[in-house]
Scaffold this motif. Structure first.
Motif, PDB file in Angstrom:
ATOM      1  N   GLU A  14     -26.487   4.632 -69.729  1.00  0.00           N
ATOM      2  CA  GLU A  14     -25.752   5.826 -70.130  1.00  0.00           C
ATOM      3  C   GLU A  14     -26.522   7.068 -69.701  1.00  0.00           C
ATOM      4  O   GLU A  14     -27.740   7.054 -69.610  1.00  0.00           O
ATOM      5  CB  GLU A  14     -25.546   5.843 -71.643  1.00  0.00           C
ATOM      6  CG  GLU A  14     -24.655   4.727 -72.140  1.00  0.00           C
ATOM      7  CD  GLU A  14     -23.257   4.773 -71.561  1.00  0.00           C
ATOM      8  OE1 GLU A  14     -22.687   5.867 -71.434  1.00  0.00           O
ATOM      9  OE2 GLU A  14     -22.737   3.702 -71.224  1.00  0.00           O
ATOM     10  N   GLY A  15     -25.838   8.140 -69.428  1.00  0.00           N
ATOM     11  CA  GLY A  15     -26.494   9.382 -69.048  1.00  0.00           C
ATOM     12  C   GLY A  15     -26.407   9.630 -67.556  1.00  0.00           C
ATOM     13  O   GLY A  15     -25.421   9.286 -66.912  1.00  0.00           O
ATOM     14  N   ASN A  16     -27.445  10.221 -67.000  1.00  0.00           N
ATOM     15  CA  ASN A  16     -27.472  10.597 -65.588  1.00  0.00           C
ATOM     16  C   ASN A  16     -27.900   9.433 -64.698  1.00  0.00           C
ATOM     17  O   ASN A  16     -28.326   8.398 -65.171  1.00  0.00           O
ATOM     18  CB  ASN A  16     -28.425  11.770 -65.374  1.00  0.00           C
ATOM     19  CG  ASN A  16     -27.910  13.032 -66.038  1.00  0.00           C
ATOM     20  OD1 ASN A  16     -26.719  13.186 -66.260  1.00  0.00           O
ATOM     21  ND2 ASN A  16     -28.816  13.924 -66.363  1.00  0.00           N
ATOM     22  N   ALA A  17     -27.813   9.653 -63.403  1.00  0.00           N
ATOM     23  CA  ALA A  17     -28.245   8.696 -62.383  1.00  0.00           C
ATOM     24  C   ALA A  17     -27.449   7.392 -62.426  1.00  0.00           C
ATOM     25  O   ALA A  17     -27.992   6.317 -62.267  1.00  0.00           O
ATOM     26  CB  ALA A  17     -29.746   8.430 -62.486  1.00  0.00           C
ATOM     27  N   CYS A  18     -26.156   7.497 -62.641  1.00  0.00           N
ATOM     28  CA  CYS A  18     -25.287   6.328 -62.633  1.00  0.00           C
ATOM     29  C   CYS A  18     -24.668   6.159 -61.241  1.00  0.00           C
ATOM     30  O   CYS A  18     -24.317   7.139 -60.594  1.00  0.00           O
ATOM     31  CB  CYS A  18     -24.168   6.479 -63.659  1.00  0.00           C
ATOM     32  SG  CYS A  18     -24.757   6.568 -65.350  1.00  0.00           S
ATOM     33  N   LEU A  19     -24.526   4.934 -60.821  1.00  0.00           N
ATOM     34  CA  LEU A  19     -23.897   4.627 -59.539  1.00  0.00           C
ATOM     35  C   LEU A  19     -22.454   4.209 -59.796  1.00  0.00           C
ATOM     36  O   LEU A  19     -22.186   3.368 -60.662  1.00  0.00           O
ATOM     37  CB  LEU A  19     -24.648   3.490 -58.835  1.00  0.00           C
ATOM     38  CG  LEU A  19     -24.063   3.036 -57.508  1.00  0.00           C
ATOM     39  CD1 LEU A  19     -24.190   4.143 -56.463  1.00  0.00           C
ATOM     40  CD2 LEU A  19     -24.738   1.779 -57.032  1.00  0.00           C
ATOM     41  N   TYR A  20     -21.534   4.819 -59.046  1.00  0.00           N
ATOM     42  CA  TYR A  20     -20.119   4.491 -59.155  1.00  0.00           C
ATOM     43  C   TYR A  20     -19.619   3.919 -57.838  1.00  0.00           C
ATOM     44  O   TYR A  20     -20.038   4.346 -56.763  1.00  0.00           O
ATOM     45  CB  TYR A  20     -19.300   5.741 -59.503  1.00  0.00           C
ATOM     46  CG  TYR A  20     -19.513   6.218 -60.913  1.00  0.00           C
ATOM     47  CD1 TYR A  20     -18.646   5.834 -61.914  1.00  0.00           C
ATOM     48  CD2 TYR A  20     -20.580   7.041 -61.231  1.00  0.00           C
ATOM     49  CE1 TYR A  20     -18.830   6.267 -63.226  1.00  0.00           C
ATOM     50  CE2 TYR A  20     -20.779   7.473 -62.535  1.00  0.00           C
ATOM     51  CZ  TYR A  20     -19.899   7.082 -63.515  1.00  0.00           C
ATOM     52  OH  TYR A  20     -20.087   7.499 -64.804  1.00  0.00           O
ATOM     53  N   LEU A  21     -18.703   2.947 -57.925  1.00  0.00           N
ATOM     54  CA  LEU A  21     -18.135   2.301 -56.747  1.00  0.00           C
ATOM     55  C   LEU A  21     -16.620   2.414 -56.786  1.00  0.00           C
ATOM     56  O   LEU A  21     -16.009   2.382 -57.853  1.00  0.00           O
ATOM     57  CB  LEU A  21     -18.505   0.812 -56.723  1.00  0.00           C
ATOM     58  CG  LEU A  21     -19.984   0.514 -56.652  1.00  0.00           C
ATOM     59  CD1 LEU A  21     -20.319  -0.673 -57.501  1.00  0.00           C
ATOM     60  CD2 LEU A  21     -20.357   0.282 -55.218  1.00  0.00           C
ATOM     61  N   SER A  22     -16.036   2.474 -55.596  1.00  0.00           N
ATOM     62  CA  SER A  22     -14.588   2.469 -55.454  1.00  0.00           C
ATOM     63  C   SER A  22     -14.250   1.660 -54.206  1.00  0.00           C
ATOM     64  O   SER A  22     -14.910   1.782 -53.183  1.00  0.00           O
ATOM     65  CB  SER A  22     -14.064   3.899 -55.301  1.00  0.00           C
ATOM     66  OG  SER A  22     -12.677   3.891 -55.023  1.00  0.00           O
ATOM     67  N   ALA A  23     -13.243   0.806 -54.319  1.00  0.00           N
ATOM     68  CA  ALA A  23     -12.799   0.010 -53.179  1.00  0.00           C
ATOM     69  C   ALA A  23     -11.294   0.214 -53.019  1.00  0.00           C
ATOM     70  O   ALA A  23     -10.488  -0.550 -53.552  1.00  0.00           O
ATOM     71  CB  ALA A  23     -13.134  -1.461 -53.387  1.00  0.00           C
ATOM     72  N   PRO A  24     -10.907   1.263 -52.289  1.00  0.00           N
ATOM     73  CA  PRO A  24      -9.485   1.572 -52.161  1.00  0.00           C
ATOM     74  C   PRO A  24      -8.694   0.546 -51.357  1.00  0.00           C
ATOM     75  O   PRO A  24      -7.477   0.481 -51.476  1.00  0.00           O
ATOM     76  CB  PRO A  24      -9.481   2.935 -51.468  1.00  0.00           C
ATOM     77  CG  PRO A  24     -10.794   3.010 -50.773  1.00  0.00           C
ATOM     78  CD  PRO A  24     -11.750   2.206 -51.593  1.00  0.00           C
ATOM     79  N   ASP A  25      -9.396  -0.256 -50.550  1.00  0.00           N
ATOM     80  CA  ASP A  25      -8.742  -1.318 -49.784  1.00  0.00           C
ATOM     81  C   ASP A  25      -9.784  -2.399 -49.481  1.00  0.00           C
ATOM     82  O   ASP A  25     -10.927  -2.305 -49.913  1.00  0.00           O
ATOM     83  CB  ASP A  25      -8.097  -0.775 -48.497  1.00  0.00           C
ATOM     84  CG  ASP A  25      -9.086  -0.027 -47.631  1.00  0.00           C
ATOM     85  OD1 ASP A  25     -10.168  -0.570 -47.321  1.00  0.00           O
ATOM     86  OD2 ASP A  25      -8.788   1.120 -47.250  1.00  0.00           O
TER      87      ASP A  25
END
Length: 66
Positions: A14-25
């Motif tokens: 929780e908090g800062n320095a989080c990695l987010y992923l997205s796979a639109p296809d």
């Protein structure tokens, strides 16, 4: 791209320095960090897999040294 298209990594706390992923296809993976969400790295599943395998095998360890 809306907020619900992004998933936070289970390794991010929780908090800062989080990695987010997205796979639109099936051919595109997008990554961003919570500190700079407007900066998005786009890659392919094959290239990301090769990067992860290299990191796990220690082949990138020399990059962290000065």
């Amino acid at each position: 791209m809306s907020a619900h298209d992004w998933r936070k990594s289970s390794y991010s706390s929780e908090g800062n320095a989080c990695l987010y992923l997205s796979a639109p296809d099936n051919t595109t993976i997008r990554l961003r960090e919570s500190d700079e969400p407007e900066t998005i790295l786009t890659t392919t599943p094959t290239a990301l897999s090769a990067l992860i395998r290299s990191a796990k095998a220690g082949r990138l360890d020399h990059l962290g040294t000065a």
